[in-house]
Design a protein around this motif. Structure first.
Motif, mmCIF file in Angstrom:
data_model
loop_
_atom_site.group_PDB
_atom_site.id
_atom_site.type_symbol
_atom_site.label_atom_id
_atom_site.label_comp_id
_atom_site.label_asym_id
_atom_site.label_seq_id
_atom_site.Cartn_x
_atom_site.Cartn_y
_atom_site.Cartn_z
ATOM 1 N N GLU A 1 -13.594 29.345 28.486
ATOM 2 C CA GLU A 1 -14.172 29.517 29.815
ATOM 3 C C GLU A 1 -13.226 28.996 30.900
ATOM 4 O OE1 GLU A 1 -17.923 27.538 31.824
ATOM 5 O OE2 GLU A 1 -18.493 29.013 30.307
ATOM 6 N N ASN B 1 -10.071 28.989 30.531
ATOM 7 C CA ASN B 1 -8.814 29.700 30.321
ATOM 8 C C ASN B 1 -7.673 28.730 30.008
ATOM 9 O OD1 ASN B 1 -7.281 32.025 30.057
ATOM 10 N ND2 ASN B 1 -6.669 32.026 32.206
ATOM 11 N N SER C 1 -13.293 23.828 34.498
ATOM 12 C CA SER C 1 -13.678 25.228 34.718
ATOM 13 C C SER C 1 -14.018 25.465 36.186
ATOM 14 C CB SER C 1 -14.881 25.604 33.853
ATOM 15 O OG SER C 1 -14.551 25.601 32.506
ATOM 16 N N GLN C 2 -14.762 24.558 36.771
ATOM 17 C CA GLN C 2 -15.128 24.697 38.180
ATOM 18 C C GLN C 2 -13.896 24.596 39.064
ATOM 19 O OE1 GLN C 2 -18.193 25.546 39.507
ATOM 20 N NE2 GLN C 2 -16.898 25.861 41.290
ATOM 21 N N ARG D 1 -10.910 25.520 38.296
ATOM 22 C CA ARG D 1 -10.195 26.799 38.174
ATOM 23 C C ARG D 1 -10.838 27.870 39.051
ATOM 24 N NH1 ARG D 1 -5.640 27.498 34.437
ATOM 25 N NH2 ARG D 1 -5.468 25.410 33.610
ATOM 26 N N ARG D 2 -12.165 27.934 39.021
ATOM 27 C CA ARG D 2 -12.857 28.931 39.852
ATOM 28 C C ARG D 2 -12.587 28.669 41.343
ATOM 29 N NH1 ARG D 2 -16.566 28.252 35.637
ATOM 30 N NH2 ARG D 2 -17.791 26.706 36.764
ATOM 31 N N ASN D 3 -12.624 27.409 41.735
ATOM 32 C CA ASN D 3 -12.330 27.063 43.127
ATOM 33 C C ASN D 3 -10.908 27.468 43.503
ATOM 34 O OD1 ASN D 3 -14.873 25.937 43.309
ATOM 35 N ND2 ASN D 3 -14.174 23.827 43.287
ATOM 36 N N GLU E 1 -9.125 29.831 42.227
ATOM 37 C CA GLU E 1 -9.054 31.285 42.332
ATOM 38 C C GLU E 1 -9.548 31.762 43.698
ATOM 39 O OE1 GLU E 1 -11.281 32.736 38.981
ATOM 40 O OE2 GLU E 1 -9.722 32.155 37.547
ATOM 41 N N VAL E 2 -10.618 31.159 44.176
ATOM 42 C CA VAL E 2 -11.144 31.538 45.493
ATOM 43 C C VAL E 2 -10.150 31.142 46.585
ATOM 44 C CG1 VAL E 2 -12.997 31.134 47.176
ATOM 45 C CG2 VAL E 2 -13.558 31.461 44.762
ATOM 46 N N ASN F 1 -12.262 20.185 44.599
ATOM 47 C CA ASN F 1 -11.375 20.041 43.444
ATOM 48 C C ASN F 1 -10.847 18.619 43.321
ATOM 49 O OD1 ASN F 1 -11.765 22.580 42.532
ATOM 50 N ND2 ASN F 1 -9.703 23.315 42.935
#
Length: 123
Positions: free
Chosen positions: A21, A23, A62-63, A65-67, A69-70, A95
């Protein structure tokens, strides 16, 4: 006489799920969590039980990474926002907070394990 409540341990399949998840490879996850690569391999191969704090830390990664990406989408111009709740600054601050949480989770638990080992309370 003190009664120690053992920390519940997590199945290796769960850690592999969270690695996917986020990555992350086992090696990169060990670096991000600042734990030994051999320990991470042992977690993933079921040779060593996975402490819950490792899973909690991976969820924070994971969070992050998502941040990130945004933020990359915002920087590239592919995404735009108003000055509402989703801003590059807020994601970056989030982050930094998550990084401190990871360091606390892993660092605190590692120190506790060393202290327990020294006191002879770990089996």
């Amino acid at each position: 006489m003190t009664t120690e409540t053992p920390t519940p341990l997590v199945d290796a399949g769960i850690i592999r799920h969270h690695l996917a998840e986020a990555n992350l490879s086992q090696r990169s996850a060990a670096r991000v969590l600042r734990i030994d690569e051999r320990t991470m391999r042992r977690y993933c191969s079921c040779d060593l039980p996975v402490p819950p704090y490792v899973i909690l830390a991976l969820m924070q990664v994971s969070q992050m990474r998502r941040n990130a990406e945004v933020v990359a989408l915002l920087d590239s111009g592919k995404l735009s926002t108003s000055e509402g709740p989703l801003t590059k600054e807020r994601l970056t601050e989030n982050n930094e907070t998550l990084r401190r949480a990871i360091d606390f989770l892993v660092g605190h638990a590692s120190r506790l394990a060393v202290e327990q080992e020294a006191a002879g309370t770990v089996s």
